[in-house]
Design a protein around this motif. Structure first.
Motif, PDB file in Angstrom:
ATOM      1  N   LYS A  75      28.081  49.894  23.992  1.00  0.00           N
ATOM      2  CA  LYS A  75      29.133  48.918  23.692  1.00  0.00           C
ATOM      3  C   LYS A  75      29.865  49.280  22.401  1.00  0.00           C
ATOM      4  O   LYS A  75      29.248  49.609  21.390  1.00  0.00           O
ATOM      5  CB  LYS A  75      28.525  47.531  23.570  1.00  0.00           C
ATOM      6  N   ARG A  76      31.189  49.234  22.482  1.00  0.00           N
ATOM      7  CA  ARG A  76      32.028  49.495  21.304  1.00  0.00           C
ATOM      8  C   ARG A  76      33.042  48.377  21.159  1.00  0.00           C
ATOM      9  O   ARG A  76      33.158  47.507  22.021  1.00  0.00           O
ATOM     10  CB  ARG A  76      32.767  50.825  21.458  1.00  0.00           C
ATOM     11  N   GLU A  77      33.809  48.501  20.117  1.00  0.00           N
ATOM     12  CA  GLU A  77      34.801  47.486  19.786  1.00  0.00           C
ATOM     13  C   GLU A  77      35.743  47.193  20.963  1.00  0.00           C
ATOM     14  O   GLU A  77      36.075  46.052  21.241  1.00  0.00           O
ATOM     15  CB  GLU A  77      35.608  47.966  18.590  1.00  0.00           C
ATOM     16  N   GLU A  78      36.140  48.274  21.672  1.00  0.00           N
ATOM     17  CA  GLU A  78      37.157  48.087  22.703  1.00  0.00           C
ATOM     18  C   GLU A  78      36.607  47.511  24.015  1.00  0.00           C
ATOM     19  O   GLU A  78      37.365  47.213  24.934  1.00  0.00           O
ATOM     20  CB  GLU A  78      37.887  49.419  22.969  1.00  0.00           C
ATOM     21  N   CYS A  79      35.284  47.364  24.125  1.00  0.00           N
ATOM     22  CA  CYS A  79      34.705  46.849  25.367  1.00  0.00           C
ATOM     23  C   CYS A  79      35.037  45.364  25.532  1.00  0.00           C
ATOM     24  O   CYS A  79      35.190  44.648  24.544  1.00  0.00           O
ATOM     25  CB  CYS A  79      33.189  46.998  25.361  1.00  0.00           C
ATOM     26  N   PRO A  80      35.136  44.895  26.801  1.00  0.00           N
ATOM     27  CA  PRO A  80      35.320  43.451  27.009  1.00  0.00           C
ATOM     28  C   PRO A  80      34.109  42.700  26.453  1.00  0.00           C
ATOM     29  O   PRO A  80      32.975  43.123  26.656  1.00  0.00           O
ATOM     30  CB  PRO A  80      35.400  43.307  28.531  1.00  0.00           C
TER      31      PRO A  80
END
Lengths: 159, 579
Positions: B491-496
């Protein structure tokens, strides 16, 4: 149920901390605890009064025995023992009440150990009930300060 | 008698204790020790974090039965040992930690790198010492080794102020210890042993529940004799795996939360439980009121405090497992218990029924772990971290001998297994050592890559990489409505923000374990297909150097059977129940 437990421990630095830490992390409730020297320089005696059922007491005794510094743990609850507590009680007094206080102290075979213009310090020794009783009788006069040693106990006769 | 400094006494005392290897990290307060270690005759291995050092000492101790020794400096050096001490304490592992301390005159002044490490570690050591006088040092070291390895073993910490290390005194190593407050009971009460034998002889459906104490006591042969002679099936705890050969028809594997169906059903239906060197941990018993509801309980353990702690015991026997089993075996009668054995055989079929091969051909943990068993003929020494891979390692490898499975059972320490494997390999130079890890846990002590690379310690690291903190994710899936809070490692910042399942759009996982390994000069391969597993494992086993296999496995595979937390052992969730 309340239990009186006597613990013989090595007389060395940090022993009390080990025992206190054991009680707090295992959730045992202590009513009173007193530590003192014994007839041997290398051993101290801790007298504990703890609240709990037999299962709690069994765990407490076993956990205490696991400590390397604990030489012996005995539950004295059902033994014939002499158990004593010492209390110092500072009671408010006036000229009118002083003699009444002294009478009560006398009945309880206590001692007046200090007198000031508006208070008296009483020393009384005995089992818990006795000290509770005198405390109750002195209360109406106004107890300014109270300190108790916690119970110390010894088994009667030979053991 | 020779006049020696505290640091010299330290090293001489370790010679007297036949110490072969020390895992230590230098620092200001232990400089005097490191000056002497420069010429010492035993092996010294420097981890890259003190926690790695103590887990290595722990792995060494568990796999060899000897005392593991580690060194750390004062302050943060000591506090970095805390998790390792707690790990060893929970699983009764003999480890001795030496810590440096600020000079005596500075104690209690909040000096640089001062921490009250004896105060901090009192609840997580069997005993600890602050050395106040160099004259006490030989006695304390002697006592520490004695305490660590006898009775119920456990970690001991010795804190030595720097000026005690430089002070000098006449050295002689004591031959005896004098510890009036420490007298473990080894023999077991003869009447209790007789009573236990009577109960065993009368039982129709007895079950042995064997724990790590059997391994510690070296009682596997005696356990086998009892089980085979009187036909008593054996289930083991996580730390007891290997105490009984699981290939035997009487072997039921592990019990408890992720235990086998047959083990949990046997516990729930038995009329007599013979608990040996085990402590009725909550992950074993499930709901206590429903645990072994129809059974009398015999409990054999060296620690009286464990007897009656969680479960009421009918026949308590306090003493050394091996000595007691030797005596018990003389009075237990032969019995073939056909009906009970047939029932067990039926239950065994239930587990194999739920095995199915994956249709999507995605890689899963089972074939990897089974292949390790096959390629090493079951001779591998396995360490694990904590989580799903740990449970799979417990379920899918068939443990046949003691001291072959090293895992943090009681404390559940992520970051244990990889550094522990270093100690295991150092103590067992000719064995194939496998560090099974999850992608989450492995990063908790990933710095030990440097230790295995520099010392050429040929452990085989197998990462079961599902890109999740899998066990926590499994609980979130089952009990928290699939809200995967902080468990997706991709999981990263851009994930939903509400993502609850992996897809082909997911970003790459950080880090790339193969590249990290290569950065340390360690050979590494990535495996994504079942067919690649065997060649990769073969290459690892045949290589005389450390080797990493990053196995990309199915992301959302769960560990089954599972007894939900607080549930009773006969109410397991099986694989088929999931959908």
């Amino acid at each position: 149920m309340r239990h009186t437990v006597s613990v013989l421990v090595a007389n060395e630095a940090g022993v009390l901390a080990r025992i206190a830490s054991l009680f707090s992390r295992r959730g045992f409730n202590i009513d009173s605890l007193s530590v003192s020297k014994t007839e041997r320089d290398d051993i101290s005696r801790i007298t504990l009064v703890v609240e709990g059922d037999n299962k709690v007491l069994e765990q407490l005794t076993k956990q205490l025995n696991k400590l390397i510094v604990v030489h012996k743990t005995s539950n004295l609850t059902n033994d014939p023992i002499v158990g004593r507590d010492l209390a110092l009680i500072k009671v408010t007094s006036t000229q009118n009440t002083r003699s009444e206080i002294m009478q009560i102290v006398d009945i309880f075979r206590g001692k007046i150990v200090d007198v000031a213009s508006n208070s008296i310090m009483v020393e009384v020794t005995g089992d818990e009930d006795k000290i509770n009783a005198i405390e109750k009788l002195l209360e109406p006069f106004g107890i300014k300060e109270l300190v108790r040693t916690g119970k110390v106990a010894m088994v009667r006769g030979q053991k | 008698m020779a006049i020696l400094s505290g640091a010299e006494i330290f090293v001489e005392s370790l010679y007297c204790e036949d110490v072969e290897v020390v895992f230590g990290y230098p620092g200001g307060a232990v400089l005097p020790i490191y000056d002497i270690l420069y010429d010492a005759e035993f092996e010294h291995i420097m981890p890259h974090h003190e926690q790695g050092g103590i887990h290595a000492a722990d792995g060494y101790a568990r796999s060899t039965g000897k005392v593991g020794v580690c060194i750390a400096t004062s302050g943060p050096g000591g506090t970095n040992l805390v998790t390792g001490l707690a790990t060893a304490y929970m699983d009764s592992v003999p480890v001795i930690a030496f810590t440096g301390q600020v000079p005596r005159a500075m104690l209690g002044t909040d000096a640089f790198q001062e921490a009250d490490i004896t105060g901090i570690t009192t609840p997580i050591t069997k005993h600890n010492y602050l050395v106040q006088d160099v004259k006490d040092l030989p006695r304390i070291i002697k006592e520490a080794f004695h305490i660590a390895k006898t009775g119920r073993p456990g970690p001991v910490l010795i804190d030595i102020p720097k000026d005690v290390l430089t002070d000098k005194t006449e050295f002689s190593y004591p031959k005896e210890v004098n510890l009036p407050g420490y007298k473990p009971n080894y023999d077991g009460h003869p009447c209790q042993i007789k009573e236990a034998a009577r109960d065993i002889n009368n039982a129709k459906k007895p079950l042995i529940y064997a724990g790590g104490g059997v391994i510690i006591s070296g009682a596997s042969n005696e356990l086998r004799q009892l089980a085979k002679g009187a036909t008593i099936p054996v289930t083991t705890t996580l730390t007891g795996l290997g105490s009984f050969d699981e290939r035997d028809e009487l072997g039921l594997g592990m019990l408890g939360m992720h235990g086998t169906t047959e083990a949990n059903l046997a516990i729930s239906n038995a009329d007599l439980i013979i608990a040996i060197g085990a402590r009725f941990d909550d992950r074993v018993t499930g709901k206590l009121e429903k645990f072994a509801p129809n059974a009398k309980v015999i409990h054999i353990d060296i620690d009286p405090a464990e007897v009656g702690k969680r479960v009421n015991v009918d026949v308590p026997i306090v003493g050394d497992v091996k000595r007691i089993l030797v005596k018990l075996n003389k009075v237990v009668e032969k019995n073939n218990r056909e009906a009970w054995l047939n029932q067990i055989k039926e239950w065994k079929l239930l587990d194999s029924k739920q095995e199915e091969s994956r249709e999507d051909k995605k890689l899963s943990a089972k074939p990897i772990i089974e292949e390790i068993f096959n390629l090493t003929n079951g001779e591998a020494l396995i360490t694990t971290e904590v989580g799903q891979h740990q449970m799979w390692a417990a379920q899918f490898y068939k443990y046949t001998k003691p001291r072959s499975f090293m895992t943090s059972g009681g404390l559940g320490t992520m970051g244990y297994g990889f550094p522990a494997s270093i100690g295991v390999q150092v103590g067992n130079k000719d064995s194939a050592v496998f560090a099974l890890a999850g992608d989450g846990s492995f990063q908790m002590n990933i710095q030990e890559f440097a230790t295995i690379a520099k010392n050429k310690i040929p452990v085989n690291i197998v990462i079961l990489n599902n890109q999740y903190l899998g066990m926590v994710r499994q609980w979130q899936e089952m009990f928290y409505d699939k809200r995967y809070s902080s468990t997706c490692l991709r999981k990263r910042e851009e994930c939903p923000p509400d993502c609850s399942s992996p897809s082909s759009n997911c970003p790459e996982m950080i880090p790339d374990f193969v590249k990290v390994a290569e950065g340390y000069g360690i050979k590494a391969v990535r495996v994504t297909e079942v067919e690649e597993v065997r060649p990769a494992l073969e290459e690892a086993i045949n290589s005389s150097e450390p080797f990493l296999i990053d196995c990309i496995i199915e992301e959302e595979e769960n560990v089954f059977p599972m007894v939900p937390p607080g549930g009773s052992l006969d109410k397991m969730i099986l694989k088929g129940d999931q959908s």
